[in-house]
Motif scaffolding. Structure first.
Motif, PDB file in Angstrom:
ATOM      1  N   THR A  78       0.832  -1.186   0.000  1.00  0.00           N
ATOM      2  CA  THR A  78       0.000   0.000   0.000  1.00  0.00           C
ATOM      3  C   THR A  78       0.869   1.239   0.000  1.00  0.00           C
ATOM      4  O   THR A  78       1.683   1.440   0.891  1.00  0.00           O
ATOM      5  CB  THR A  78      -0.907   0.004   1.243  1.00  0.00           C
ATOM      6  N   GLU A 120       1.235   5.610  -0.301  1.00  0.00           N
ATOM      7  CA  GLU A 120       0.585   6.695   0.416  1.00  0.00           C
ATOM      8  C   GLU A 120      -0.746   7.059  -0.225  1.00  0.00           C
ATOM      9  O   GLU A 120      -1.698   7.416   0.450  1.00  0.00           O
ATOM     10  CB  GLU A 120       1.508   7.928   0.440  1.00  0.00           C
ATOM     11  N   LYS A 179      -3.699   4.352   0.647  1.00  0.00           N
ATOM     12  CA  LYS A 179      -4.100   4.052   2.015  1.00  0.00           C
ATOM     13  C   LYS A 179      -5.586   4.327   2.188  1.00  0.00           C
ATOM     14  O   LYS A 179      -6.111   5.305   1.665  1.00  0.00           O
ATOM     15  CB  LYS A 179      -3.306   4.911   3.007  1.00  0.00           C
ATOM     16  N   ALA A 206      -7.974  -0.538   8.045  1.00  0.00           N
ATOM     17  CA  ALA A 206      -7.030   0.581   8.105  1.00  0.00           C
ATOM     18  C   ALA A 206      -6.108   0.448   9.311  1.00  0.00           C
ATOM     19  O   ALA A 206      -4.896   0.711   9.216  1.00  0.00           O
ATOM     20  CB  ALA A 206      -7.802   1.902   8.159  1.00  0.00           C
ATOM     21  N   ASP A 207      -6.661   0.033  10.453  1.00  0.00           N
ATOM     22  CA  ASP A 207      -5.816  -0.181  11.637  1.00  0.00           C
ATOM     23  C   ASP A 207      -4.799  -1.293  11.393  1.00  0.00           C
ATOM     24  O   ASP A 207      -3.641  -1.203  11.829  1.00  0.00           O
ATOM     25  CB  ASP A 207      -6.689  -0.536  12.838  1.00  0.00           C
ATOM     26  N   THR A 208      -5.225  -2.351  10.704  1.00  0.00           N
ATOM     27  CA  THR A 208      -4.307  -3.442  10.403  1.00  0.00           C
ATOM     28  C   THR A 208      -3.167  -2.973   9.512  1.00  0.00           C
ATOM     29  O   THR A 208      -1.994  -3.327   9.726  1.00  0.00           O
ATOM     30  CB  THR A 208      -5.064  -4.594   9.730  1.00  0.00           C
ATOM     31  N   ASN A 209      -3.507  -2.161   8.492  1.00  0.00           N
ATOM     32  CA  ASN A 209      -2.461  -1.632   7.612  1.00  0.00           C
ATOM     33  C   ASN A 209      -1.489  -0.748   8.385  1.00  0.00           C
ATOM     34  O   ASN A 209      -0.272  -0.791   8.163  1.00  0.00           O
ATOM     35  CB  ASN A 209      -3.097  -0.840   6.468  1.00  0.00           C
ATOM     36  N   THR A 210      -2.022   0.047   9.321  1.00  0.00           N
ATOM     37  CA  THR A 210      -1.151   0.892  10.137  1.00  0.00           C
ATOM     38  C   THR A 210      -0.224   0.046  11.015  1.00  0.00           C
ATOM     39  O   THR A 210       0.977   0.327  11.142  1.00  0.00           O
ATOM     40  CB  THR A 210      -2.004   1.823  11.014  1.00  0.00           C
ATOM     41  N   ASN A 211      -0.777  -1.006  11.612  1.00  0.00           N
ATOM     42  CA  ASN A 211       0.047  -1.898  12.437  1.00  0.00           C
ATOM     43  C   ASN A 211       1.103  -2.606  11.601  1.00  0.00           C
ATOM     44  O   ASN A 211       2.233  -2.825  12.069  1.00  0.00           O
ATOM     45  CB  ASN A 211      -0.844  -2.926  13.131  1.00  0.00           C
ATOM     46  N   GLU A 234       2.515  -1.366   8.912  1.00  0.00           N
ATOM     47  CA  GLU A 234       3.551  -0.374   8.636  1.00  0.00           C
ATOM     48  C   GLU A 234       4.451  -0.170   9.856  1.00  0.00           C
ATOM     49  O   GLU A 234       5.675  -0.034   9.720  1.00  0.00           O
ATOM     50  CB  GLU A 234       2.902   0.945   8.229  1.00  0.00           C
ATOM     51  N   ILE A 235       3.842  -0.135  11.048  1.00  0.00           N
ATOM     52  CA  ILE A 235       4.643   0.000  12.270  1.00  0.00           C
ATOM     53  C   ILE A 235       5.560  -1.200  12.440  1.00  0.00           C
ATOM     54  O   ILE A 235       6.742  -1.064  12.801  1.00  0.00           O
ATOM     55  CB  ILE A 235       3.710   0.172  13.487  1.00  0.00           C
ATOM     56  N   SER A 272       8.421  -0.887  10.019  1.00  0.00           N
ATOM     57  CA  SER A 272       9.403   0.099  10.481  1.00  0.00           C
ATOM     58  C   SER A 272      10.220  -0.462  11.641  1.00  0.00           C
ATOM     59  O   SER A 272      11.442  -0.235  11.723  1.00  0.00           O
ATOM     60  CB  SER A 272       8.679   1.377  10.922  1.00  0.00           C
TER      61      SER A 272
END
Length: 241
Positions: free
Chosen positions: A74, A76, A79, A189-194, A196-197, A200
């Motif tokens: 995904t 930017e 998203k 969306a929360d899963t995608n954010t997690n 990405e975290i 990183s």
């Protein structure tokens, strides 16, 4: 007629004036009131169904526009956009949903009462049949014919209520499904954010591991060359003394 508006009273009197002898049937007035209530209920259900259907369509459109079309990593621009989630608007949707459930329950209760009227019509039909056999007048015959007409009308109203109840159930289920899809979108969306975290964090771990390897290499060089350097310096200093 206590509790009725002037327009309803006028309509009831107008209908009773057209019934002639059938006015004396015990269920003529309840059937007229049921028919008037049927019009009010249908209009009320139509307004709420239109409102909730529009909400369902809006949720579906928001989900389609905010869902990424690419299944690869995904970017930017891909998203999921969850900026359209509005708590006050969602609260209004919940209140509309609760009101629709309340209306559906009210329609089911009202339909039960109408079914009781149909049951009473059958009982009165038997009474009027006995009166026809013992009476020389036509009043009992008129009552029986009026009972048949009332029975047919009540059955029609009950069938209409069945359709409206199914319509309410369909909209309630549709809104529940759309809301569940909306929450799934938030969870996605929360899963995608997690993810990405986590990515990183893995990059940081790799960089830390690389720095650790370089530090061990520097320490190894220090252990090898520092003793020799110390001995060489000592030898250079000793002749001067």
């Amino acid at each position: 007629m206590y509790g009725c508006t002037s327009s309803i009273i006028t309509e009831v009197i107008s209908r009773l004036s057209r019934c002639e002898l059938s006015t004396f049937h015990p269920l003529t007035l309840p059937t007229i009131v049921a028919d008037i209530e049927r019009n009010r209920h249908i209009n009320m259900v139509g307004d709420y169904v239109s409102k909730l259907m529009q909400r369902v369509l809006d949720i579906g459109q928001e989900i389609r526009t905010s869902t990424p079309t690419c299944h690869s990593s995904t970017s930017e621009s891909e998203k999921p956009d969850i900026s359209h989630f509005n708590p006050p608007r969602d609260l209004a949707s919940v209140m509309d949903w609760l009101e629709m459930r309340h209306i559906r329950n009210g329609l089911e209760n009202w339909k039960t009462e109408l079914q009781m009227l149909v049951h009473h019509i059958a009982e009165l039909g038997r009474v009027h049949h006995d009166m026809i056999e013992t009476s020389t007048g036509d009043v009992a015959q008129d009552m029986k014919r009026q009972g048949v007409r009332i029975h047919e009308r009540l059955i029609q109203i009950i069938n209409e209520y069945d359709g409206k109840i199914r319509e309410c159930s369909r909209v309630i289920d549709g809104l529940s499904f759309a809301t569940q899809m909306e929450w799934n979108q938030i969870a996605r969306a929360d899963t995608n954010t997690n993810l990405e975290i986590s990515s990183s964090t893995m990059e940081i771990s790799r960089a830390t591991q690389k720095d650790g390897s370089q530090m061990r290499f520097v320490a190894l060089l220090t252990m090898i060359f520092l003793p020799g350097t110390f001995v060489a310096v000592s030898l250079q200093v000793s002749p001067c003394r």
